[in-house]
Design an enzyme around this catalytic site. Structure first.
Site, PDB file in Angstrom:
ATOM      1  N   TRP A  29      -2.326  -3.280  10.850  1.00 31.06           N
ATOM      2  CA  TRP A  29      -1.737  -3.641   9.557  1.00 31.06           C
ATOM      3  C   TRP A  29      -2.261  -2.757   8.433  1.00 31.06           C
ATOM      4  CZ3 TRP A  29       1.367  -7.282   7.042  1.00 31.06           C
ATOM      5  CH2 TRP A  29       1.125  -7.451   5.668  1.00 31.06           C
ATOM      6  N   ASN A  38      -1.799  -2.563   3.875  1.00 36.79           N
ATOM      7  CA  ASN A  38      -1.065  -2.835   2.633  1.00 36.79           C
ATOM      8  C   ASN A  38      -1.471  -1.828   1.568  1.00 36.79           C
ATOM      9  OD1 ASN A  38      -3.043  -5.271   3.124  1.00 36.79           O
ATOM     10  ND2 ASN A  38      -2.866  -5.282   0.931  1.00 36.79           N
ATOM     11  N   ASP A  39      -1.902  -2.245   0.404  1.00 34.20           N
ATOM     12  CA  ASP A  39      -2.022  -1.353  -0.753  1.00 34.20           C
ATOM     13  C   ASP A  39      -2.691   0.001  -0.492  1.00 34.20           C
ATOM     14  OD1 ASP A  39      -1.637  -3.961  -1.518  1.00 34.20           O
ATOM     15  OD2 ASP A  39      -3.429  -4.107  -2.741  1.00 34.20           O
ATOM     16  N   GLN A  49      -5.591  -0.556   2.334  1.00 31.53           N
ATOM     17  CA  GLN A  49      -5.988  -1.848   2.878  1.00 31.53           C
ATOM     18  C   GLN A  49      -5.559  -1.891   4.340  1.00 31.53           C
ATOM     19  OE1 GLN A  49      -7.318  -4.971   0.845  1.00 31.53           O
ATOM     20  NE2 GLN A  49      -8.227  -2.971   0.581  1.00 31.53           N
ATOM     21  N   PHE A  94     -11.471  -5.460  -0.446  1.00 32.77           N
ATOM     22  CA  PHE A  94     -10.144  -5.482  -1.052  1.00 32.77           C
ATOM     23  C   PHE A  94      -9.887  -4.199  -1.863  1.00 32.77           C
ATOM     24  CE2 PHE A  94      -8.914 -10.310  -1.239  1.00 32.77           C
ATOM     25  CZ  PHE A  94      -8.983 -10.365   0.146  1.00 32.77           C
ATOM     26  N   ARG A 125      -9.945  -9.028  -9.179  1.00 32.07           N
ATOM     27  CA  ARG A 125      -9.873  -7.982  -8.147  1.00 32.07           C
ATOM     28  C   ARG A 125      -9.162  -6.691  -8.575  1.00 32.07           C
ATOM     29  NH1 ARG A 125      -6.686 -12.388  -6.377  1.00 32.07           N
ATOM     30  NH2 ARG A 125      -4.460 -11.941  -6.140  1.00 32.07           N
ATOM     31  N   ASP A 126      -9.271  -5.699  -7.686  1.00 32.04           N
ATOM     32  CA  ASP A 126      -8.521  -4.441  -7.732  1.00 32.04           C
ATOM     33  C   ASP A 126      -8.907  -3.532  -8.907  1.00 32.04           C
ATOM     34  OD1 ASP A 126      -7.292  -5.863  -5.694  1.00 32.04           O
ATOM     35  OD2 ASP A 126      -5.495  -6.345  -6.851  1.00 32.04           O
ATOM     36  N   GLU A 150      -1.986  -8.187 -10.046  1.00 31.11           N
ATOM     37  CA  GLU A 150      -2.725  -7.468  -9.018  1.00 31.11           C
ATOM     38  C   GLU A 150      -2.605  -5.961  -9.264  1.00 31.11           C
ATOM     39  OE1 GLU A 150      -2.763 -10.189  -5.130  1.00 31.11           O
ATOM     40  OE2 GLU A 150      -0.894  -9.110  -5.336  1.00 31.11           O
ATOM     41  N   TRP A 191       5.181  -8.461   0.183  1.00 31.66           N
ATOM     42  CA  TRP A 191       4.593  -9.702   0.694  1.00 31.66           C
ATOM     43  C   TRP A 191       5.691 -10.716   1.017  1.00 31.66           C
ATOM     44  CZ3 TRP A 191      -0.039  -9.344   2.382  1.00 31.66           C
ATOM     45  CH2 TRP A 191      -0.968  -8.516   1.741  1.00 31.66           C
TER      46      TRP A 191
HETATM   47  C1  FRU Z   1      -2.222  -6.766  -3.342  1.00 29.04           C
HETATM   48  C2  FRU Z   1      -3.469  -7.462  -2.846  1.00 29.04           C
HETATM   49  C3  FRU Z   1      -4.642  -7.165  -3.756  1.00 29.04           C
HETATM   50  C4  FRU Z   1      -5.831  -7.365  -2.860  1.00 29.04           C
HETATM   51  C5  FRU Z   1      -5.314  -6.868  -1.538  1.00 29.04           C
HETATM   52  C6  FRU Z   1      -5.848  -7.603  -0.357  1.00 29.04           C
HETATM   53  O1  FRU Z   1      -1.291  -6.464  -2.392  1.00 29.04           O
HETATM   54  O2  FRU Z   1      -3.225  -8.847  -2.732  1.00 29.04           O
HETATM   55  O3  FRU Z   1      -4.676  -7.934  -4.929  1.00 29.04           O
HETATM   56  O4  FRU Z   1      -6.953  -6.654  -3.290  1.00 29.04           O
HETATM   57  O5  FRU Z   1      -3.903  -6.994  -1.580  1.00 29.04           O
HETATM   58  O6  FRU Z   1      -5.469  -6.982   0.832  1.00 29.04           O
END
Ligand code: FRU
Length: 453
Positions: A19, A21-22, A38, A81, A145-146, A199, A277
């Site tokens: 998997w 993501n970001d 991620q 994260f 976060r982030d 985010e 998402w």
């Molecule tokens: C956005 C998010 C961030 C977080 C990460 C976790 O897509 O939810 O806010 O840091 O993904 O995987």
């Protein structure tokens, strides 16, 4: 769980398996572009977040490096994260969110951690540098976060997404002299976001824009139909007051599948997560889920974010189109240049009963992925979403350039700086293309992506 990747996009970044993501920590360091992301390497579902790592010289051909961050340390026991990177003192520094689950709910902690590297491959963690005590009163340490870091006026600055205990998303500004000790400066937007949480904020001091995503929010009369939306806001930070002076705003992408767009440190090049998402991801059966968009050159024009794809490619075919053209292409960059355009339909990845279409309807482009192949089901219940439709404004200019970046599982459509990005999962052999057009003059070009063996 042992998984193997049996199919992959030709040039879009994915995890080696599993998997993603970001995009995280996008940066140019020691002669290479570094992209982190991620990553859950042990499953095709989201899980304990690692930072996957790839490098490139041309932004098209990417090479895997070992995961840069693995959860389990002080402050990031349950996940590393999203975050960003900066080069300082010859070293590469990562500022990211350490996630500790504790007993869940309010006991979750999301706090900002630092790591450094002198070779750009292995990273030494320094633990939490923006902790619970650095949050101003009234904000939740469970939704914090982030961080995006940059340098300005001899100091380090960073913005972090946060949530008010009695409210919604905010973006907080911090400053530091040394990356280790941070001081709160201000609440950038000074009001609750429309979505429940913000985010992945990003900021360009050079070009003057802020990017951020909002989770679960109203569609604002259909302006954006994805329940998780990425916005740009044009303007600049007033560092003395810790506020963002906004001039205009809009959405980053008009398609189904862009989230968490980020720019390379100090460079106007952006990439996003090419997924969304709360939707199924049919590529799970091939051992991977999640991709990144192609890098995009970004600038600010006429008060909006203007995007152009960056793909290392070589033109292989060019022809004038009088009314209709047929071609075969699955992976490549298609460009249609038209003068006095009255009508256009582009049928892509067509074969059997499957196809994806883009049609000019009045003052908008309409993408239809309802017959693209495997079904993608999201939480959106509006008519367009249920029909597999997304719309993007048409510039209406007398000379129009339409660019479509195609890969195994995605289309990214650009016109006049706007973009419309969507995943598609067509069956084997669906690689016919049909263009019908009514214009005074029209030229079709196809370029192959220049891939290294
Ligand atoms: C956005 C998010 C961030 C977080 C990460 C976790 O897509 O939810 O806010 O840091 O993904 O995987």
């Amino acid at each position: 769980m042992a998984i193997t990747k049996t199919k992959a996009p030709a040039f879009h970044i994915t995890g080696e398996v599993g998997w993603i993501n970001d995009p995280n920590g996008l940066i140019y360091y020691n002669g290479q572009y570094h992209a982190f992301f991620q990553h859950h390497p042990y499953d095709t579902k989201w899980g304990p977040m690692h930072w996957g790592h790839v490098v490139s010289e041309d932004l098209t051909n990417w090479k895997y490096l070992p995961n840069a961050l693995t959860p389990g340390g002080d402050g990031d026991k349950n996940g590393c994260f999203s975050g960003s990177a900066i080069v300082y003192d010859g070293r590469l520094w990562l500022l990211y969110t350490g996630f500790t689950e504790n007993q869940g709910g309010d006991s979750i902690r999301q706090l900002q951690c630092l790591a450094e590297s002198s070779d750009g491959i292995t990273f030494k963690k320094h633990g939490i540098v923006i902790g619970e005590d650095d949050l101003p009163e009234g904000y939740s340490p469970s939704d914090f976060r982030d961080p995006k870091v940059w340098r300005h006026g001899g100091l380090f600055w960073c913005i972090v997404a946060a949530r008010k205990l009695d409210g919604r998303g905010r973006i907080l500004l911090y400053k530091s002299a040394d990356l280790f000790k941070w001081e709160f400066v201000g609440d950038l937007l000074g009001k609750d976001s429309a979505g429940i949480m913000i985010e992945c904020p990003d900021y360009s001091e050079e070009d003057g824009y802020l990017l951020f995503c909002e989770q679960f929010q109203p569609s604002e009369n259909g302006l954006h139909l994805n329940v998780h939306t990425c916005r740009f806001a044009i303007g600049k930070i007033d560092y003395s007051r810790g506020v963002f002076k906004e001039e205009s705003r809009g959405i980053v992408d008009y398609g189904f599948d862009v989230y968490a767009p980020q720019t390379f440190a100090g460079k106007p090049v952006m990439m996003g997560w090419l997924n969304m998402w709360d939707r199924n991801i049919p590529s799970e059966k091939y051992g991977f889920a999640g991709m990144l968009t192609v890098p995009r050159a970004v600038s600010v024009r006429d008060g909006r974010l203007y995007q152009e794809p960056i793909v290392n490619s070589t033109e292989v075919y060019k022809t004038e189109v009088s009314e209709r053209l047929e071609d075969r292409v699955k992976v490549g960059v298609i460009t249609v240049v038209a003068t006095s355009l009255e009508a256009l339909t582009l049928k892509l990845r067509s074969g059997g009963d499957s196809f994806t279409s883009l049609t000019l309807c009045g003052n908008e482009w309409v993408l239809d992925r309802s017959k693209s192949g495997e079904a993608i089901v999201g939480v959106e219940k509006d008519e367009d979403s249920l029909k597999g439709i997304r719309r993007m404004p048409f510039s209406g200019k007398s000379a129009v350039t339409l660019t479509v970046v195609m890969d195994e599982f995605s289309v990214e459509i650009f016109e006049d700086g706007n973009s419309l990005t969507s995943t598609i999962y067509p069956p084997e052999g669906a690689d016919s293309l049909e263009l019908t057009v009514k214009a005074e003059g029209c030229v079709y070009r196809r370029a192959d992506v220049t891939l290294k063996a």
